[in-house]
Write a protein that holds these residues in place. Structure first.
Motif, short mmCIF file in Angstrom:
data_model
loop_
_atom_site.label_atom_id
_atom_site.label_comp_id
_atom_site.label_asym_id
_atom_site.label_seq_id
_atom_site.Cartn_x
_atom_site.Cartn_y
_atom_site.Cartn_z
N ARG B 92 17.34 50.94 74.63
CA ARG B 92 17.77 50.50 73.30
C ARG B 92 17.07 49.22 72.90
O ARG B 92 16.57 49.08 71.78
CB ARG B 92 19.30 50.32 73.25
CG ARG B 92 19.83 50.64 71.88
CD ARG B 92 21.30 50.35 71.78
NE ARG B 92 21.53 48.91 71.78
CZ ARG B 92 22.71 48.37 71.51
NH1 ARG B 92 23.73 49.14 71.25
NH2 ARG B 92 22.86 47.06 71.51
N ALA B 93 17.03 48.26 73.85
CA ALA B 93 16.36 46.99 73.56
C ALA B 93 14.89 47.24 73.22
O ALA B 93 14.33 46.65 72.29
CB ALA B 93 16.49 46.05 74.75
N GLU B 96 14.65 48.79 69.74
CA GLU B 96 14.94 47.81 68.68
C GLU B 96 13.81 46.80 68.52
O GLU B 96 13.46 46.43 67.41
CB GLU B 96 16.26 47.11 68.98
CG GLU B 96 17.43 48.02 68.67
CD GLU B 96 18.76 47.46 69.09
OE1 GLU B 96 19.78 48.01 68.65
OE2 GLU B 96 18.81 46.49 69.89
N ARG B 97 13.22 46.39 69.63
CA ARG B 97 12.10 45.45 69.54
C ARG B 97 10.88 46.12 68.90
O ARG B 97 10.11 45.49 68.19
CB ARG B 97 11.77 44.85 70.91
CG ARG B 97 12.81 43.82 71.33
CD ARG B 97 12.48 43.17 72.63
NE ARG B 97 11.49 42.12 72.54
CZ ARG B 97 11.70 40.89 72.10
NH1 ARG B 97 12.89 40.56 71.65
NH2 ARG B 97 10.75 39.99 72.09
N VAL B 99 11.09 48.54 66.64
CA VAL B 99 11.39 48.63 65.20
C VAL B 99 11.07 47.28 64.53
O VAL B 99 10.46 47.23 63.46
CB VAL B 99 12.87 49.02 64.97
CG1 VAL B 99 13.26 48.88 63.51
CG2 VAL B 99 13.13 50.44 65.42
N GLN B 100 11.44 46.19 65.21
CA GLN B 100 11.14 44.85 64.69
C GLN B 100 9.63 44.65 64.56
O GLN B 100 9.13 44.14 63.57
CB GLN B 100 11.71 43.78 65.62
CG GLN B 100 13.24 43.76 65.64
CD GLN B 100 13.79 42.69 66.55
OE1 GLN B 100 13.15 42.29 67.52
NE2 GLN B 100 14.99 42.21 66.26
N ARG B 101 8.91 45.11 65.59
CA ARG B 101 7.46 44.92 65.60
C ARG B 101 6.78 45.74 64.50
O ARG B 101 5.85 45.26 63.85
CB ARG B 101 6.93 45.35 66.98
CG ARG B 101 5.60 44.77 67.23
CD ARG B 101 5.34 44.69 68.67
NE ARG B 101 3.91 44.56 68.86
CZ ARG B 101 3.32 44.71 70.01
NH1 ARG B 101 4.04 45.00 71.07
NH2 ARG B 101 2.05 44.56 70.12
N ALA B 103 8.08 46.51 61.69
CA ALA B 103 8.34 45.81 60.43
C ALA B 103 7.33 44.68 60.24
O ALA B 103 6.79 44.48 59.15
CB ALA B 103 9.76 45.27 60.40
N MET B 104 7.06 43.94 61.35
CA MET B 104 6.12 42.81 61.26
C MET B 104 4.71 43.32 60.96
O MET B 104 3.98 42.73 60.16
CB MET B 104 6.14 42.01 62.56
CG MET B 104 7.43 41.22 62.73
SD MET B 104 7.31 40.08 64.10
CE MET B 104 8.27 40.89 65.32
N GLU B 106 3.93 46.16 59.51
CA GLU B 106 3.92 46.71 58.15
C GLU B 106 3.67 45.58 57.14
O GLU B 106 2.91 45.73 56.20
CB GLU B 106 5.27 47.36 57.87
CG GLU B 106 5.17 48.58 56.98
CD GLU B 106 6.48 49.34 56.92
OE1 GLU B 106 7.07 49.38 55.83
OE2 GLU B 106 6.91 49.85 57.97
N GLN B 107 4.32 44.45 57.40
CA GLN B 107 4.16 43.29 56.52
C GLN B 107 2.71 42.81 56.54
O GLN B 107 2.13 42.49 55.51
CB GLN B 107 5.12 42.18 56.96
CG GLN B 107 5.29 41.06 55.98
CD GLN B 107 4.14 40.07 56.04
OE1 GLN B 107 3.57 39.82 57.10
NE2 GLN B 107 3.79 39.50 54.89
#
Lengths: 235, 119
Positions: B92-93, B96-97, B99-101, B103-104, B106-107
């Motif tokens: 899970r960790a 989730e990390r 997914v965070q990455r 997003a970064m 994508e930005q």
């Protein structure tokens, strides 16, 4: 100095534009909005603001992990200071100045915008209990309005911090265990506009939160962590 | 061979064959395949020779021998559940990390595209 305001948002189409507009005058700060997998038009509304950095999460991770995304982004992009700010309109932009000027004077790693007037009697009893259990000497342990410096960002960007579920006591306890210093400064806050708490939406959620946080406090209250060990070795 | 022995041997053989087929079809990861094969062999031995638990119970001073394999199975299942939970937490960790990455990243792509459009 590179600094940013991180605003995690989950289905906040009603308030997000207002909140972004309210922090716009702070030109020293980059504005970062983390869209926590919103099902409404939050993301497209944020995209209209040219200067705002949008971090779109592919799925809903919850308030803390959305905030951590912003903190990780800031840490990796060499920001020196980050302020976390709610997207529901509870926090007032004036508090940002209060936090930064206090941090400049005190040089603490974390400054918390505290507003103890809010919350019911039951919530105050819970706060007192968690303060006792965790040993964190902060009056408003659930406030989402916080300023973190680079050391705090580095701790909060770790994998261990990803395992936390809520951004309040767990985060403070972790920072405390890593030997970071924190302070709080009194600020004003608006009452929540939609009236529903994200964490306390049902009695079951309250019971889960209380048990989870109590266990967290009991199991981690006396834990020593890496940085603390390192600093004691360097002495 | 006694009736109960035929019954327990039957169950053990079914389990062994199922585990073996799953390993053969690569439905189980290599690490787990070894564990499941060993466990199915153990169950096969105990199923064919249930009197082994009587001997072990006598050695351990347990007055009700059939409880021994039950207890053994319970402990193994509990351990497995615990290990699975640890594994799930790690996964899970990791997700989730990631997914965070994403997003970064994508930005980053978004800002690079904006910049190149301007230029």
């Amino acid at each position: 100095m590179k600094q940013a305001i991180v605003i995690p948002a989950f289905n906040e189409e009603k308030t997000i534009c207002k909140v972004i507009e309210s922090v716009r005058p702070f030109s020293d700060f980059d504005i970062i909005v983390v869209d926590d997998g919103s099902a409404d038009s939050t993301s497209s509304l944020v995209k209209q603001f040219e200067h705002v950095i949008l971090l779109p999460l592919a799925t809903n991770l919850g308030a803390w992990k959305a905030m951590q995304t912003g903190i990780r982004f800031c840490y990796e992009n060499d920001y020196q200071r980050v302020i976390t700010f709610d997207a529901d309109g509870q926090h007032l932009p004036d508090s940002i100045l209060a936090l930064t000027s206090f941090q400049k004077a005190s040089n603490s790693d974390v400054v918390i915008g505290s507003c103890t007037q809010r919350g019911s009697v039951a919530r105050h009893i819970a706060w007192r209990l968690f303060r006792k259990l965790s040993g964190v000497k902060i009056m408003d342990i659930t406030s989402g309005l916080r300023l973190y410096n680079r050391a705090a960002m580095s701790v909060l960007s770790t994998r261990e911090a990803t395992l936390l579920e809520y951004q309040d006591v767990g985060v403070l306890l972790m920072l405390k265990n890593f030997g970071l210093s924190f302070d709080e400064v009194k600020v004003e806050m608006e009452p929540r506009q939609d009236g529903i708490s994200r964490i306390f939406h049902s009695w079951w959620a309250v019971a889960y939160y209380m048990t989870h946080t109590s266990l967290l406090c009991i199991s981690k209250a006396r834990k020593n962590s890496e940085l603390q060990c390192q600093s004691s070795l360097n002495r | 061979m006694q009736n109960y022995q035929i019954f327990s041997a039957g169950i053990a053989i079914i389990f062994f064959v199922t585990a073996f087929i799953l390993v053969r079809r690569d439905n189980i990861l290599p690490g787990s395949a070894i564990r499941w094969t060993l466990l199915s062999v153990l169950i096969l031995i105990l199923g064919v020779f249930p009197q082994l638990s009587d001997i072990a119970a006598k050695l351990l001073g347990i007055s009700y021998p059939p409880i021994l394999p039950v207890l053994f199975a319970c402990i193994i299942l509990l351990l497995k559940a615990l290990l699975n939970d640890i594994e799930r937490t790690k996964d899970r960790a990791k997700i989730e990390r990631l997914v965070q990455r994403v997003a970064m990243l994508e930005q980053k792509i978004d800002s690079a595209t904006k910049y190149s459009n301007k230029v």
